[in-house]
Design an enzyme around this catalytic site. Sequence first.
Site, short mmCIF file in Angstrom:
data_model
loop_
_atom_site.label_atom_id
_atom_site.label_comp_id
_atom_site.label_asym_id
_atom_site.label_seq_id
_atom_site.Cartn_x
_atom_site.Cartn_y
_atom_site.Cartn_z
N ASN A 7 0.86 -1.17 0.00
CA ASN A 7 0.00 0.00 0.00
C ASN A 7 0.90 1.23 0.00
OD1 ASN A 7 -1.72 2.09 0.54
ND2 ASN A 7 -2.61 1.20 2.40
N ARG A 85 -2.62 -2.07 -3.41
CA ARG A 85 -3.78 -1.19 -3.23
C ARG A 85 -3.62 -0.03 -4.21
NH1 ARG A 85 -4.95 3.38 1.21
NH2 ARG A 85 -7.10 3.75 0.62
N HIS A 174 -12.64 3.57 -0.16
CA HIS A 174 -12.69 2.55 0.91
C HIS A 174 -13.44 1.31 0.44
CE1 HIS A 174 -12.48 6.08 3.99
NE2 HIS A 174 -11.27 5.55 3.87
N ARG A 235 -10.64 16.29 7.32
CA ARG A 235 -11.43 16.70 6.16
C ARG A 235 -12.82 17.14 6.59
NH1 ARG A 235 -10.45 11.31 2.90
NH2 ARG A 235 -8.42 11.07 3.87
N GLU A 379 -8.41 -4.77 5.26
CA GLU A 379 -8.24 -4.52 3.83
C GLU A 379 -7.10 -5.34 3.26
OE1 GLU A 379 -9.06 0.02 3.12
OE2 GLU A 379 -8.67 -0.33 5.22
#
Length: 394
Positions: A7, A85, A174, A235, A379
Amino acid sequence: MDVLVLNCGSSSVKFAVIDPVSSQEEVSGIAQRLGAPEASLDWKRHGKKDTRPTPRAGHEEALRAIGNLLNELGLTDELIGVGHRVVHGGSKFSGSMAITPEVIAMVEECIPLGPLHNPPNLVGIRVAQELFPGLPQVGVFDTAFHQTMPPVAYTYPVPHEWLEAHSVRRYGFHGTSHRFVAKQALHLTGLSPEKHRLVTAHLGNGCSCAAVRDGKSVDTTMGLTPLEGVMMGTRSGSVDPAIIDHVAKALGKPEREILDALNKKSGLLGVSGLSNDMRTIEDAAARGHERARLAFDIFCYVLAKSLAALVVPLGHLDALVFTGGIGENSVAVRARTVEHLGFLGLTIDPHANATHGRSQNGRITEEIRPQALVVPTNEELMIAQDTAEIARRR
Ligand code: ADP
């Protein structure tokens, strides 16, 4: 039989070697602070942590250091593939793909949509191909799971040419996590794999929610970029876009800087003025810090409104799934959010919630239908499983 999962982020490379069948993790780690004098490679094997300095290492050097480490640990012989990823697959990928020159070209075409993430993802692919030339490489896309959304969910009410000429639409992110926890939730609840209506809430530093109907994502909160949707650590989530022009003029700053502040200085951090970390926010709120309390309140309120909105494409709700660092660990966020959603028939079971539903297959509410449950995401395991499946088919 293991898979190397990579990743490559903008300033770090996370990696893990996982047996996709037993879920056993042989090693996992992170090369971080890339480019800085204090860059390091940190890893964990059989519960033991270790680190080595890699001063000023960039992505390439970090990936080579990871390759060397795996060699030293004797883990390369068992590898059957490398799973990457990839953050933005645009509309080009609706599932995981074996990496080919055509796939690389398509990931390159998506760079304008994921300018911070796709370039390091591509470096990871290139260097892994060099380091492990005989191994199948597989791309697992954050956006892929949401490609089943219908036009009514992914089309923004803006001039249609923006979609046609500039690919402006909702993509969602996601996806690997939403797909993983939705699948796990079926095992835990006994819901039919063919017929179910779930809402999944991935609440980490970035947060997004998805509506999953019969195994397919039908809507999600993140959009063209991961800025849209619910409130997050730094965010803002969805705000009036006219804020950008207004604040730019008021501060005499370029719009780019205001957009940057919406990404990096807003959310929990912006409202509290304290931290982007939910643990810090909860502690400060408990001690009476007003803005931390407000940040917590907004987080749960906006989250609940978005979760309720996602029941619209489903018609009714079988289960609400909490995952990610906040979703898996914050008793208070889950309690408040479920309280807001009482009208859907959800009632928190305080004891089950306090123990993250562990004694009842993740369930933290009183009733079986609908129920809220906690499902830890993984994940890396999902990437390892996709990679093994594609490697097997070759
Ligand atoms: P990332 O998106 O970077 O993978 P994580 O999924 O690890 O992030 O989630 C990080 C968030 O989880 C942080 O806001 C952190 O405060 C929160 N978190 C972790 N443990 C707890 C806890 N016990 N209580 C509340 N929040 C927690």
